[in-house]
Motif scaffolding. Sequence first.
Motif, mmCIF file in Angstrom:
data_model
loop_
_atom_site.group_PDB
_atom_site.id
_atom_site.type_symbol
_atom_site.label_atom_id
_atom_site.label_comp_id
_atom_site.label_asym_id
_atom_site.label_seq_id
_atom_site.Cartn_x
_atom_site.Cartn_y
_atom_site.Cartn_z
ATOM 1 N N UNK A 91 0.827 -1.209 0.000
ATOM 2 C CA UNK A 91 0.000 0.000 0.000
ATOM 3 C C UNK A 91 0.866 1.265 0.000
ATOM 4 N N UNK A 92 1.879 1.282 0.862
ATOM 5 C CA UNK A 92 2.734 2.466 0.956
ATOM 6 C C UNK A 92 3.459 2.734 -0.350
ATOM 7 N N UNK A 93 3.890 1.674 -1.024
ATOM 8 C CA UNK A 93 4.605 1.849 -2.293
ATOM 9 C C UNK A 93 3.709 2.449 -3.378
ATOM 10 N N UNK A 94 2.407 2.259 -3.256
ATOM 11 C CA UNK A 94 1.466 2.778 -4.257
ATOM 12 C C UNK A 94 1.055 4.224 -3.999
ATOM 13 N N UNK A 95 1.403 4.768 -2.851
ATOM 14 C CA UNK A 95 0.922 6.112 -2.506
ATOM 15 C C UNK A 95 1.618 7.191 -3.324
ATOM 16 N N UNK A 96 0.859 8.158 -3.848
ATOM 17 C CA UNK A 96 1.459 9.259 -4.608
ATOM 18 C C UNK A 96 2.174 10.236 -3.685
ATOM 19 N N UNK A 97 3.085 10.982 -4.268
ATOM 20 C CA UNK A 97 3.830 11.975 -3.492
ATOM 21 C C UNK A 97 3.013 13.240 -3.224
ATOM 22 N N UNK A 138 1.510 26.134 0.704
ATOM 23 C CA UNK A 138 1.672 25.111 -0.324
ATOM 24 C C UNK A 138 2.008 23.767 0.324
ATOM 25 N N UNK A 139 1.676 22.695 -0.343
ATOM 26 C CA UNK A 139 2.041 21.382 0.163
ATOM 27 C C UNK A 139 3.543 21.173 0.095
ATOM 28 N N UNK A 140 4.053 20.289 0.936
ATOM 29 C CA UNK A 140 5.487 19.979 0.952
ATOM 30 C C UNK A 140 5.797 19.016 -0.184
ATOM 31 N N UNK A 141 6.855 19.307 -0.946
ATOM 32 C CA UNK A 141 7.284 18.386 -1.990
ATOM 33 C C UNK A 141 8.787 18.493 -2.169
ATOM 34 N N UNK A 142 9.444 17.339 -2.226
ATOM 35 C CA UNK A 142 10.879 17.318 -2.485
ATOM 36 C C UNK A 142 11.695 17.750 -1.288
ATOM 37 N N UNK A 143 12.999 17.950 -1.488
ATOM 38 C CA UNK A 143 13.869 18.356 -0.382
ATOM 39 C C UNK A 143 13.427 19.677 0.223
ATOM 40 N N UNK A 144 13.603 19.810 1.521
ATOM 41 C CA UNK A 144 13.238 21.029 2.246
ATOM 42 C C UNK A 144 14.521 21.802 2.544
ATOM 43 N N UNK A 145 14.607 22.983 2.002
ATOM 44 C CA UNK A 145 15.815 23.776 2.209
ATOM 45 C C UNK A 145 15.687 24.626 3.464
ATOM 46 N N UNK A 146 16.789 24.696 4.220
ATOM 47 C CA UNK A 146 16.855 25.549 5.408
ATOM 48 C C UNK A 146 18.324 25.880 5.627
ATOM 49 N N UNK A 147 18.622 27.005 6.281
ATOM 50 C CA UNK A 147 20.011 27.504 6.365
ATOM 51 C C UNK A 147 21.005 26.494 6.920
ATOM 52 N N UNK A 184 11.916 9.658 -11.008
ATOM 53 C CA UNK A 184 11.670 10.166 -12.364
ATOM 54 C C UNK A 184 10.180 10.337 -12.633
ATOM 55 N N UNK A 185 9.341 9.590 -11.928
ATOM 56 C CA UNK A 185 7.897 9.711 -12.147
ATOM 57 C C UNK A 185 7.379 11.093 -11.776
ATOM 58 N N UNK A 186 8.212 11.869 -11.076
ATOM 59 C CA UNK A 186 7.823 13.224 -10.677
ATOM 60 C C UNK A 186 8.475 14.286 -11.556
ATOM 61 N N UNK A 187 9.039 13.860 -12.687
ATOM 62 C CA UNK A 187 9.741 14.810 -13.553
ATOM 63 C C UNK A 187 8.823 15.915 -14.051
ATOM 64 N N UNK A 188 7.533 15.615 -14.217
ATOM 65 C CA UNK A 188 6.572 16.616 -14.684
ATOM 66 C C UNK A 188 5.940 17.390 -13.535
ATOM 67 N N UNK A 189 6.446 17.171 -12.320
ATOM 68 C CA UNK A 189 5.938 17.909 -11.171
ATOM 69 C C UNK A 189 5.070 17.055 -10.277
ATOM 70 N N UNK A 190 4.795 17.591 -9.103
ATOM 71 C CA UNK A 190 4.043 16.850 -8.093
ATOM 72 C C UNK A 190 2.607 16.570 -8.519
ATOM 73 N N UNK A 191 2.066 17.375 -9.447
ATOM 74 C CA UNK A 191 0.681 17.183 -9.872
ATOM 75 C C UNK A 191 0.516 16.024 -10.847
#
Length: 667
Positions: free
Chosen positions: A383-389, A425-434, A451-458
């Motif tokens: 189930x976890x492997x099927x969840x979208x980002x 906005x929703x969290x996506x990808x690495x979170x940058x902080x100082x 790579x499945x997210x190459x076109x963006x989180x949507x």
Amino acid sequence: MIIVSIALFKTGDGIVPGSRFAQPSETPSAQKKWDEDLKKMPWLKFPPLNGYFHGLKALVAKSDHTPEYPNPAHQAPLGEPPLSQDIPTPKLYNPYSSDSTVEVCYLDKNNTIPAPNIYAYEGVPQYMPDPAIGSHSIFGIRDDVCFDRFGRYGPYGLGYKLVDGGSDVGIDTESSGSETVWEQTGQINYGQIDWADVQDRCATANKHRFADPDPDTDSLKIAEGKKGRIAVVIRLYTGFKWTQLVVLNFRAMINELALRSGGEYHIHFLLHVKDNDLPIWSDDVAVQLLLDANVPPEFHGLVTLWSEAQMELFYPGKFEDPISKPPINNPAMRGVHGVFRSAHLPLQVFALQHPEYEHFWNWEMDMRYLGNWYELFDRLGSWADKQPRKLMWERNERYYIPVHHGTWENFTAAVEQYTKDSGKPGVFGPVEFPEGKKLRLEQQGGSYVPRSCADGVDSPECGVGEAADLITLNPIFDVHGSAWVFANDATAYGKTPPRRCAIITASRLSRRLLMAMHEEVWRYHHTMFSEMFPTSVAFHHGLKAVYAPHPVFLDRAWEPLGSAVDKVFNGGRDHSTSAVGSPFDLRNEHNHKGATWYFNSEFAGLLWRRWLGYAQQDNRGKDGHRKSGGKILGGKRAEESEDSSGRMCLRSFLVHPIKFESPDEKK
């Protein structure tokens, strides 16, 4: 769409006589104490649920099942169900997919004793409550069957004598019809078994099914048709008191996860040696003495030793010393290499030493499962492997409450609406902080986002089919402002970084997450409190982390249906577990005492021991709680009485913590 339930039997002045709520005592002093308790523990006003304790004579098909709670059509409690005069017959329970490549695994070297099956009963005891939190169905875990103690543990030695290779456990409990579980195999003699040899033979017989590590990179080469293997790492410590019931639990784990799956899993014990002066890596005699004193012989070959002194050698150098700073940074007042604050360190080292595994379940000694271990771990993983980002972190920070949220699809839509309403906005990808540092993969231009997210989180495919780097069994919440006691225990970041946490360290971690954590520690001397570091590293670097909302039951009828549970368990920011109002605030954690899964649960132990057939003091009655009131319920005489529904039979779910199991242990 969010389903909101309406309170019944409620007035502005308190509790209506004849309602489903518990009644306060009549004397002024008792009334005052009751009022004070209600301010601190409002769940005391709800009546206890008794549908969990109905037995085999109360079984009905799931289609005929009426849950005592949550149930908008009936008020709890529901009383006694209709009874059959006969004990039904259990059936073999097989949650494994048919795979022609699997070689059968055996307990003996002569291949005459195949790995046994467990047994389940078709149907559910009438009025057994449904999960208040989480779900069976979203994972594909069956909830139309139930397990009694003999079907669950009889194949591993429950119900027959130690001299016959059994456990001496369960012999003194009600046992009518239990003989069915031994009709095919007989009562297996576990007296001389060596589980390390059994597991190794199984893995060798099924070697063709699994990926091998690349000798140059230590990473797994997963070719088409091959699988990555999974280690189940059970955290043990010197001085732990083994009992026969503990032994039964781990026989079950090895058989159901490793043997019946054809070597897909491998069980290990990671033994914390508390005496730092013992030469555990240089003296075989000392090691053998440790094993003899702390582990039953059948598990010796599964043990890996470690000590906190050893962790100082693996992770040397100057770490920031929070002990000299204000206590809020280190409320435990313990060293950074210690197991309490940094339990992930030995697991990181273990992963370094075992490149043959793709994932690692981090597990504890005081957890039990009603049901088949493989069905649980396999279904959660799939189930976890099927969840979208998309909105993954936002879903992660909320309990899923079916009677309030409706379907899982309704829940995901509600989370999207909550996120829109928050204006963030929703969290996506690495979170940058100082204070953040890049890992080598990132410095070389790589990314943990697929790579499945190459076109963006949507993109509807973003993250779908991507193996989860982290699966937790409680929500992953934002600790900032949550008043969680260890929220600021973050070492060497300079300033406090953004942090995420999942209470209870039981979780599945990928090899790449553990290697990322390892690199953070040895390169940058970064670490955090044990329950915060894996989730925060995944958060910082954009790895896939998923909270799996497994079934959790409550001991009382919280009202109004759904909304009362949501108000408390998702009482933080934007209807979540995060920030101010978090259920993990030290002042709010008492609400978990009546749940079946949390570190301070009291109901988990009560329910488990009753299921095992032991009489227990049940303090959940009207105006009774942990220190007063209550009755002795259950046990052999109660289960054998003419008006009894027989021994308990429960649907599958996790219980934690189990600090003792039989009355003899408590003495």
